[in-house]
Design an enzyme around this catalytic site. Sequence first.
Site, PDB file in Angstrom:
ATOM      1  N   THR A  11       0.820  -1.220   0.000  1.00 32.31           N
ATOM      2  CA  THR A  11       0.000   0.000   0.000  1.00 32.31           C
ATOM      3  C   THR A  11       0.850   1.265   0.000  1.00 32.31           C
ATOM      4  OG1 THR A  11      -0.156  -0.132   2.411  1.00 32.31           O
ATOM      5  CG2 THR A  11      -1.997  -1.048   1.140  1.00 32.31           C
ATOM      6  N   ARG A  34      -3.149  -3.494   5.163  1.00 28.63           N
ATOM      7  CA  ARG A  34      -4.380  -3.326   5.955  1.00 28.63           C
ATOM      8  C   ARG A  34      -5.312  -2.298   5.326  1.00 28.63           C
ATOM      9  NH1 ARG A  34      -1.114  -1.853  11.193  1.00 28.63           N
ATOM     10  NH2 ARG A  34      -0.003  -0.917   9.428  1.00 28.63           N
ATOM     11  N   TYR A 153      13.869  -2.882  16.844  1.00 27.85           N
ATOM     12  CA  TYR A 153      13.752  -2.888  15.376  1.00 27.85           C
ATOM     13  C   TYR A 153      14.939  -3.631  14.776  1.00 27.85           C
ATOM     14  CZ  TYR A 153      13.503  -1.485  10.507  1.00 27.85           C
ATOM     15  OH  TYR A 153      13.464  -1.523   9.136  1.00 27.85           O
ATOM     16  N   LYS A 157      15.182  -7.139  12.438  1.00 27.64           N
ATOM     17  CA  LYS A 157      15.827  -7.240  11.127  1.00 27.64           C
ATOM     18  C   LYS A 157      17.014  -8.207  11.156  1.00 27.64           C
ATOM     19  CE  LYS A 157      12.972  -4.840   8.676  1.00 27.64           C
ATOM     20  NZ  LYS A 157      12.219  -5.436   7.566  1.00 27.64           N
ATOM     21  N   PRO A 183      18.165  -2.549   2.643  1.00 26.24           N
ATOM     22  CA  PRO A 183      18.381  -1.130   2.340  1.00 26.24           C
ATOM     23  C   PRO A 183      18.778  -0.331   3.578  1.00 26.24           C
ATOM     24  CG  PRO A 183      16.162  -1.886   1.723  1.00 26.24           C
ATOM     25  CD  PRO A 183      16.740  -2.888   2.653  1.00 26.24           C
TER      26      PRO A 183
HETATM   27  P1  NDP Z   1       6.074   2.009   4.431  1.00 26.17           P
HETATM   28  O1  NDP Z   1       5.592   2.434   5.761  1.00 26.17           O
HETATM   29  O2  NDP Z   1       6.005   2.968   3.303  1.00 26.17           O
HETATM   30  O3  NDP Z   1       5.350   0.648   3.996  1.00 26.17           O
HETATM   31  C1  NDP Z   1       5.128  -0.391   4.910  1.00 26.17           C
HETATM   32  C2  NDP Z   1       4.124  -1.375   4.341  1.00 26.17           C
HETATM   33  O4  NDP Z   1       3.958  -2.438   5.296  1.00 26.17           O
HETATM   34  C3  NDP Z   1       2.757  -0.761   4.101  1.00 26.17           C
HETATM   35  O5  NDP Z   1       2.226  -1.220   2.892  1.00 26.17           O
HETATM   36  C4  NDP Z   1       1.927  -1.284   5.257  1.00 26.17           C
HETATM   37  O6  NDP Z   1       0.569  -1.463   4.877  1.00 26.17           O
HETATM   38  C5  NDP Z   1       2.580  -2.650   5.524  1.00 26.17           C
HETATM   39  N1  NDP Z   1       2.300  -3.092   6.892  1.00 26.17           N
HETATM   40  C6  NDP Z   1       2.797  -2.581   8.037  1.00 26.17           C
HETATM   41  N2  NDP Z   1       2.237  -3.184   9.103  1.00 26.17           N
HETATM   42  C7  NDP Z   1       1.367  -4.102   8.601  1.00 26.17           C
HETATM   43  C8  NDP Z   1       0.463  -5.032   9.195  1.00 26.17           C
HETATM   44  N3  NDP Z   1       0.340  -5.150  10.525  1.00 26.17           N
HETATM   45  N4  NDP Z   1      -0.276  -5.818   8.394  1.00 26.17           N
HETATM   46  C9  NDP Z   1      -0.158  -5.712   7.040  1.00 26.17           C
HETATM   47  N5  NDP Z   1       0.666  -4.863   6.423  1.00 26.17           N
HETATM   48  C10 NDP Z   1       1.412  -4.059   7.193  1.00 26.17           C
HETATM   49  O7  NDP Z   1       7.601   1.574   4.680  1.00 26.17           O
HETATM   50  P2  NDP Z   1       8.733   0.970   3.715  1.00 26.17           P
HETATM   51  O8  NDP Z   1       8.234   0.759   2.356  1.00 26.17           O
HETATM   52  O9  NDP Z   1       9.930   1.792   3.919  1.00 26.17           O
HETATM   53  O10 NDP Z   1       8.979  -0.415   4.455  1.00 26.17           O
HETATM   54  C11 NDP Z   1       8.889  -1.674   3.815  1.00 26.17           C
HETATM   55  C12 NDP Z   1       9.890  -2.612   4.451  1.00 26.17           C
HETATM   56  O11 NDP Z   1      11.202  -2.089   4.253  1.00 26.17           O
HETATM   57  C13 NDP Z   1       9.742  -2.794   5.957  1.00 26.17           C
HETATM   58  O12 NDP Z   1       9.958  -4.147   6.262  1.00 26.17           O
HETATM   59  C14 NDP Z   1      10.863  -1.923   6.533  1.00 26.17           C
HETATM   60  O13 NDP Z   1      11.292  -2.388   7.776  1.00 26.17           O
HETATM   61  C15 NDP Z   1      11.919  -2.106   5.465  1.00 26.17           C
HETATM   62  N6  NDP Z   1      12.963  -1.101   5.373  1.00 26.17           N
HETATM   63  C16 NDP Z   1      12.682   0.235   5.242  1.00 26.17           C
HETATM   64  C17 NDP Z   1      13.706   1.157   5.126  1.00 26.17           C
HETATM   65  C18 NDP Z   1      13.443   2.621   5.050  1.00 26.17           C
HETATM   66  O14 NDP Z   1      14.316   3.425   5.440  1.00 26.17           O
HETATM   67  N7  NDP Z   1      12.314   3.056   4.525  1.00 26.17           N
HETATM   68  C19 NDP Z   1      15.104   0.738   5.086  1.00 26.17           C
HETATM   69  C20 NDP Z   1      15.303  -0.683   5.258  1.00 26.17           C
HETATM   70  C21 NDP Z   1      14.270  -1.545   5.360  1.00 26.17           C
HETATM   71  P3  NDP Z   1      -0.716  -0.993   5.729  1.00 26.17           P
HETATM   72  O15 NDP Z   1      -0.294   0.164   6.585  1.00 26.17           O
HETATM   73  O16 NDP Z   1      -1.727  -0.657   4.688  1.00 26.17           O
HETATM   74  O17 NDP Z   1      -1.094  -2.193   6.521  1.00 26.17           O
HETATM   75  C1  8X3 Z   2      15.323   1.205   8.004  1.00 27.64           C
HETATM   76  C2  8X3 Z   2      16.660   1.869   7.990  1.00 27.64           C
HETATM   77  O1  8X3 Z   2      18.396   3.044   9.428  1.00 27.64           O
HETATM   78  O2  8X3 Z   2      16.073   3.518   9.905  1.00 27.64           O
HETATM   79  O3  8X3 Z   2      15.444  -0.159   8.193  1.00 27.64           O
HETATM   80  O4  8X3 Z   2      17.023   1.415  10.520  1.00 27.64           O
HETATM   81  S1  8X3 Z   2      17.031   2.478   9.550  1.00 27.64           S
END
Ligand code: NDP
Ligand code: 8X3
Length: 260
Positions: A11, A34, A153, A157, A183
């Site tokens: 999403t 969600r 967190y 990971k 990432p």
């Molecule tokens: P966003 O917040 O943009 O996206 C997170 C997604 O996860 C949304 O689609 C959300 O959907 C879904 N989500 C979260 N909780 C739930 C739940 N309980 N049930 C179903 N879906 C859920 O963040 P990112 O795109 O940045 O994050 C994606 C992944 O990348 C994560 O695992 C994050 O830890 C990881 N990540 C992010 C980094 C960053 O700096 N952005 C760096 C490294 C890793 P909805 O809310 O509609 O449920």
């Molecule tokens: C997301 C990157 O640096 O906020 O996983 O942990 S950081």
Amino acid sequence: MEKIILVTGATSGFGRAIATRFAKEGYTVCITGRREDRLAEVKAELEKAYSAKVITLAFDIRERAQVEAAMTTLKTQVSHIDILVNNAGLASGLATIDEGDIDDWETMIDTNIKGLLYVTRQITPMMRSRASGHIINIGSTAGKTVYKNGNVYCATKFAVDALNQAMRIDLLPYGIKVTAINPGMAETEFSTVRFHGDAERAKGVYAGVKALQAEDIADIAWYCASLPAHVCINDITVTCLTQANSFYAIKEAERVPPKP
Ligand code: NDP
Ligand code: 8X3
């Protein structure tokens, strides 16, 4: 044969960009999250832009019964899954171990570890029965190096890193590829969620930095998925130019300007 990808957490952020990239490449995309309105928005967008077949599944990945029900429904809609992207996840809060909010901890553990496992447990038998498939786990630099206040967190990971390695080993006989993409800081809704909706504070994280964008991760996912059948990338760590790891990052203004 129809190519089908399942992307959790599509999403927003990485998940949405990955679903978009694969839809553009002709995949049927199964997207979860969600927020039903967002799922409908992404579906409409991908249908219009790429005439893609899009299946939406709204559920909370923390709830095992909801995951199982959604995956049971999905299995009536698709014959197989080629690629599973375990992406849904979040950070909630940023505090020392003695002051952290236990509700935040449970949210992260339930989403990033248990949710990932619930989905994986449903999909891997389908892949095993075809002796084919690819699982892409979205980890983080936080799963490679612990940073101050990142405690739980980071722990989730690190667990994704361990599970990625474990999946690779367990699924080796079945020709199922397993890849972690780890990432560094990326500009998505991640920080707004981490700071419980405080968008101003979230903006500060990316101020003065050209952070990774969701499309960068989608490009990497596509690269990993489109390699020859005998090649499997096990693990990729990717950061923006000005970040070395969880500790060391500079602002754009701190860079030595390139010589003309
Ligand atoms: P966003 O917040 O943009 O996206 C997170 C997604 O996860 C949304 O689609 C959300 O959907 C879904 N989500 C979260 N909780 C739930 C739940 N309980 N049930 C179903 N879906 C859920 O963040 P990112 O795109 O940045 O994050 C994606 C992944 O990348 C994560 O695992 C994050 O830890 C990881 N990540 C992010 C980094 C960053 O700096 N952005 C760096 C490294 C890793 P909805 O809310 O509609 O449920
Ligand atoms: C997301 C990157 O640096 O906020 O996983 O942990 S950081």
